[in-house]
Design an enzyme around this catalytic site. Structure first.
Site: not given
Ligand SMILES: NC(=O)c1ccc[n+]([C@@H]2O[C@H](COP(=O)([O-])OP(=O)(O)OC[C@H]3O[C@@H](n4cnc5c(N)ncnc54)[C@H](O)[C@@H]3O)[C@@H](O)[C@H]2O)c1
Length: 251
Positions: A14, A65-66, A92, A145, A158, A160, A162, A190
């Site tokens: 991702g 697609d993961v 990620n 998270s 979400y 659960a 994580k 973030i």
């Molecule tokens: N932004 C926050 O506040 C925050 C906080 C804690 C954890 N996270 C975690 O960090 C990670 C990244 O989040 P982000 O904030 O950059 O969000 P984002 O939505 O900007 O990025 C998510 C990425 O995952 C990709 N993705 C989604 N489903 C996919 C799939 N099935 N196969 C391949 N790729 C896929 C998307 O294309 C994107 O590139 C996530 O796991 C999210 O849960 C984010």
């Protein structure tokens, strides 16, 4: 560019935007060859590739697609063929959904768990299959998270998912020790498309800012943690959770 990860092959799932993009860039700047997994926007991933290469980093985009086991297996086989043994994997890719719990549907459950848990399972399995028994301490990093500890109203599915991912870390760290180092990074809020302060209600933003540091974090602050856990200074760290969260969680 630095050299601490020279010769290492890394995969970030991702990585077309947000935290994944920053992690891909940080690992490439540290000298790793980085596989940038994407499944959504070819334009976005091409921008990431261009940026990393313009900085002198080595990377290649691979679409998968993961949540699809065949896609994931093919991605790992392709990496084996083109670059060789994988050293660092960052789980990620993730999706989020904010909804009152009683309105949540089976489809919502499937949407969240398919990517966040099934995806981590498929990627983890292919990674660990290749990393087990090696003496050079490969790394597997799950992006969890703070909500995996805390839970949150309107975010039960979400949170659960994580928590499940963060628990996979502990089992994998034990089962694959002393060969593979498996850790979680559990960010607080973030600023990304997933958590965009411009699209949030005042009330939600206030909730997110309610940490001792009183601000949102940046993608680079998460990527720095990934880089540390991937590097030569983190060789005695496994089964742990590192929290770039402004002090919101103090376990
Ligand atoms: N932004 C926050 O506040 C925050 C906080 C804690 C954890 N996270 C975690 O960090 C990670 C990244 O989040 P982000 O904030 O950059 O969000 P984002 O939505 O900007 O990025 C998510 C990425 O995952 C990709 N993705 C989604 N489903 C996919 C799939 N099935 N196969 C391949 N790729 C896929 C998307 O294309 C994107 O590139 C996530 O796991 C999210 O849960 C984010």
């Amino acid at each position: 560019m630095t050299q601490e990860l020279n010769g290492k092959i890394a995969l970030v799932t991702g990585s077309c935007r947000g935290i994944g993009r920053a992690c891909g860039k940080a690992l490439a700047i540290a000298g790793a060859q980085v596989v940038l997994n994407w499944n959504e926007s070819e334009d976005d991933i091409n921008n990431v590739v261009t940026e990393i290469r313009s900085l002198g980093g080595k990377c290649m985009p691979v679409r998968a697609d993961v949540s699809n086991e065949i896609d994931v297996r093919q991605m790992f086989n392709y990496i084996d063929e083109v670059w060789g043994a994988i050293d660092i994997v960052v789980n990620n890719a993730g999706v989020a959904l904010s909804k009152p719990f009683l309105d949540s549907t089976e489809e919502d459950f499937q949407y969240i768990f398919d990517t966040n848990v099934r995806g981590a399972f498929f990627v983890g399995k292919e990674a660990l299959r290749r990393m087990q028994g090696r003496s050079d301490l490969p790394r597997l990093i799950n992006i969890g998270s703070e909500l995996g500890y805390l839970g949150r109203p309107n975010n039960a599915l979400y949170a659960a998912s994580k928590a499940a991912m963060m628990n996979l870390t502990k089992s994998w760290a034990t089962e694959f020790a002393p060969y593979v180092l498996v850790n979680t990074i559990a960010p607080g809020p973030i600023s990304t498309r997933m958590l965009d302060p411009k699209r949030m209600s005042e009330e939600s933003l206030e909730l997110e800012l309610n940490n001792p540091m009183g601000r949102l974090g940046t993608v680079d602050e998460v990527a720095g943690c990934v880089r540390f856990l991937s590097g030569p200074e983190a060789t005695f760290i496994t089964g742990q959770t590192l929290g770039p969260n402004g002090g919101a969680v103090m376990p």
